[in-house]
Design a protein around this motif. Structure first.
Motif, PDB file in Angstrom:
ATOM      1  N   LEU A  95      -4.924   2.634  39.825  1.00  0.00           N
ATOM      2  CA  LEU A  95      -5.932   3.011  39.660  1.00  0.00           C
ATOM      3  C   LEU A  95      -6.480   2.603  37.978  1.00  0.00           C
ATOM      4  O   LEU A  95      -6.077   3.163  36.507  1.00  0.00           O
ATOM      5  N   THR A  96      -7.539   1.476  37.964  1.00  0.00           N
ATOM      6  CA  THR A  96      -8.473   1.082  36.472  1.00  0.00           C
ATOM      7  C   THR A  96      -9.646   1.357  36.147  1.00  0.00           C
ATOM      8  O   THR A  96     -10.389   0.628  37.442  1.00  0.00           O
ATOM      9  N   ILE A  97      -9.927   1.470  34.828  1.00  0.00           N
ATOM     10  CA  ILE A  97     -10.959   2.605  35.164  1.00  0.00           C
ATOM     11  C   ILE A  97     -11.346   1.324  33.311  1.00  0.00           C
ATOM     12  O   ILE A  97     -10.547   1.480  32.231  1.00  0.00           O
ATOM     13  N   ALA A  98     -12.703   1.374  33.870  1.00  0.00           N
ATOM     14  CA  ALA A  98     -13.419   0.407  32.956  1.00  0.00           C
ATOM     15  C   ALA A  98     -14.464   1.023  32.056  1.00  0.00           C
ATOM     16  O   ALA A  98     -15.053   1.633  32.521  1.00  0.00           O
ATOM     17  N   THR A  99     -14.156   1.550  30.962  1.00  0.00           N
ATOM     18  CA  THR A  99     -15.603   2.618  29.706  1.00  0.00           C
ATOM     19  C   THR A  99     -15.660   1.805  28.620  1.00  0.00           C
ATOM     20  O   THR A  99     -14.083   1.672  28.063  1.00  0.00           O
ATOM     21  N   ARG A 118      -1.727  15.321  39.151  1.00  0.00           N
ATOM     22  CA  ARG A 118      -2.025  15.578  40.409  1.00  0.00           C
ATOM     23  C   ARG A 118      -1.276  14.297  41.112  1.00  0.00           C
ATOM     24  O   ARG A 118      -0.533  14.774  42.014  1.00  0.00           O
ATOM     25  N   TYR A 119      -1.258  13.388  40.445  1.00  0.00           N
ATOM     26  CA  TYR A 119      -0.895  12.547  41.593  1.00  0.00           C
ATOM     27  C   TYR A 119       0.736  11.623  40.192  1.00  0.00           C
ATOM     28  O   TYR A 119      -0.175  10.147  39.481  1.00  0.00           O
ATOM     29  N   PRO A 120       1.200  11.639  39.722  1.00  0.00           N
ATOM     30  CA  PRO A 120       2.224  11.041  39.092  1.00  0.00           C
ATOM     31  C   PRO A 120       2.010  10.139  39.313  1.00  0.00           C
ATOM     32  O   PRO A 120       3.141   9.088  38.212  1.00  0.00           O
ATOM     33  N   GLU A 121       2.336   9.369  40.519  1.00  0.00           N
ATOM     34  CA  GLU A 121       2.987   8.233  40.607  1.00  0.00           C
ATOM     35  C   GLU A 121       2.084   7.531  40.708  1.00  0.00           C
ATOM     36  O   GLU A 121       2.144   5.444  41.662  1.00  0.00           O
ATOM     37  N   VAL A 122       0.581   7.275  40.178  1.00  0.00           N
ATOM     38  CA  VAL A 122      -0.214   6.725  40.265  1.00  0.00           C
ATOM     39  C   VAL A 122      -0.455   5.506  38.540  1.00  0.00           C
ATOM     40  O   VAL A 122      -0.754   6.193  38.029  1.00  0.00           O
ATOM     41  N   ARG A 123      -0.315   4.747  39.044  1.00  0.00           N
ATOM     42  CA  ARG A 123      -0.163   4.586  37.318  1.00  0.00           C
ATOM     43  C   ARG A 123      -2.109   3.860  36.588  1.00  0.00           C
ATOM     44  O   ARG A 123      -2.658   2.969  37.182  1.00  0.00           O
ATOM     45  N   LEU A 124      -2.070   4.604  36.078  1.00  0.00           N
ATOM     46  CA  LEU A 124      -3.599   4.612  35.366  1.00  0.00           C
ATOM     47  C   LEU A 124      -3.622   3.958  34.448  1.00  0.00           C
ATOM     48  O   LEU A 124      -2.932   3.836  33.264  1.00  0.00           O
ATOM     49  N   SER A 125      -4.430   2.910  34.233  1.00  0.00           N
ATOM     50  CA  SER A 125      -5.157   1.503  33.349  1.00  0.00           C
ATOM     51  C   SER A 125      -6.524   2.002  33.510  1.00  0.00           C
ATOM     52  O   SER A 125      -7.438   1.710  33.695  1.00  0.00           O
ATOM     53  N   LEU A 126      -6.512   2.399  31.448  1.00  0.00           N
ATOM     54  CA  LEU A 126      -8.007   2.751  30.437  1.00  0.00           C
ATOM     55  C   LEU A 126      -7.931   0.599  30.129  1.00  0.00           C
ATOM     56  O   LEU A 126      -6.944   0.678  29.331  1.00  0.00           O
TER      57      LEU A 126
END
Length: 308
Positions: A95-99, A118-126
């Protein structure tokens, strides 16, 4: 016709017709890109790009129509991948969030903490940038959602979802004369040098409008994209700061004082931007609802698929 060819022409357009930059992004060679685009043009029977020698200088009229279709096709391909991933690995993915800096620094930390738990296996990018930059990231598919106050409404390909309203405070040094004013006014602020956000950021238009309504021209001596930078220069006595109220924490910001300015400036609305008709993973809906509880899956879906 190959998907690779469509990716090539879309990336060339995204890189302002710079073939070298497109080749670098795509990890291929400039001649390879040129060859594939030439092959696509021959197959379609029209020129997509206008060339001057070895340089690409413009997109032809039929090329513009082809680019629009190619971008839609590539988005649909990405949606197909998302559908497959949704049903094979529901809690894995990216999940890539642009902010903007303000949202990343002050609004998102607790939400991200909850989400990653809650979602430890989702790679989160800012991805951080100006409102225009982050809106373009989502429109082009580089990011999944944009969170910003400005610019999202300028992009027809994005659905705009209001999250919450916020306002501003004025930051000063301890002992500053403004702390003795019974009720803060725009005129009182205008008597001092001002440090605030860059024009492209965080509701700057609301600040400008408040001064303009009083016939005043503020003496803005420094602008920044980062509220922490503004605080630093307020501490040094360079001027008074105008920042988002959420950016002030009395426990941390012990060297400055904040004065509520919500009665002086019109409130701003933070929004989430999502590509129209894109396929969202289940955890993306959850992230959005964590950030703005009224934006449930049904609300988001209705907004994304409403025509007009």
């Amino acid at each position: 016709m190959k998907l690779q060819q469509l990716r090539y022409i879309c990336e060339v357009a995204r890189q302002n017709l710079n073939l070298s930059s497109a080749a670098e992004v795509l990890h291929t060679s400039q001649p390879g890109i040129s060859k594939q685009i030439r092959s696509l043009e021959e197959e379609l029977g029209v020129d997509i790009l206008v060339r001057h020698g070895k340089r690409v200088v413009a997109v032809t009229e039929p090329g513009k129509a082809i680019l629009d279709i190619a971008q839609r096709i590539l988005k649909d391909v990405e949606n197909l991948k998302q559908v497959g991933e949704q049903f094979t690995e529901e809690d894995k993915g990216r999940l890539t969030i642009a902010t903007t800096h303000t949202q990343a620094r002050y609004a998102l930390p607790q939400i991200i903490q909850r989400f990653t738990k809650r979602y430890p296996e989702v790679r989160l990018s800012l991805r951080q940038g100006s409102p225009t930059q982050i809106s373009e990231m989502v429109a082009s598919g580089e990011a999944d959602i944009a969170i910003a106050t400005e610019a999202i409404e300028l992009y027809e390909d994005l659905v705009m979802l209001p999250c919450y309203e916020w306002n501003r405070c004025v930051l000063v040094q301890p002992g500053h004369p403004l702390l003795k004013v019974k009720k803060l006014t725009v005129e009182a602020i205008a008597a001092f040098p001002i440090i605030t956000y860059d024009f492209a950021f965080t509701g700057r238009s609301k600040i400008n409008q408040a001064f303009s309504d009083k016939g005043l021209t503020p003496n803005v001596v420094l602008t920044a994209i980062d509220a922490d930078v503004i605080k630093t220069y307020v501490e040094l006595g360079l001027g008074v700061g105008i920042v988002a109220m959420m950016a002030y924490d009395p426990k941390r910001d012990t060297h400055v004082r904040a004065i509520d300015a919500s009665h002086l400036f019109a409130p701003s609305t933070t929004r989430i931007g999502i590509r129209k008709n894109s396929y969202l993973r289940g955890y993306t809906y959850d992230f959005i609802e964590m950030f703005a509880p009224h934006l449930t899956r049904d609300v988001v879906n209705d907004a994304m698929h409403t025509k007009g």
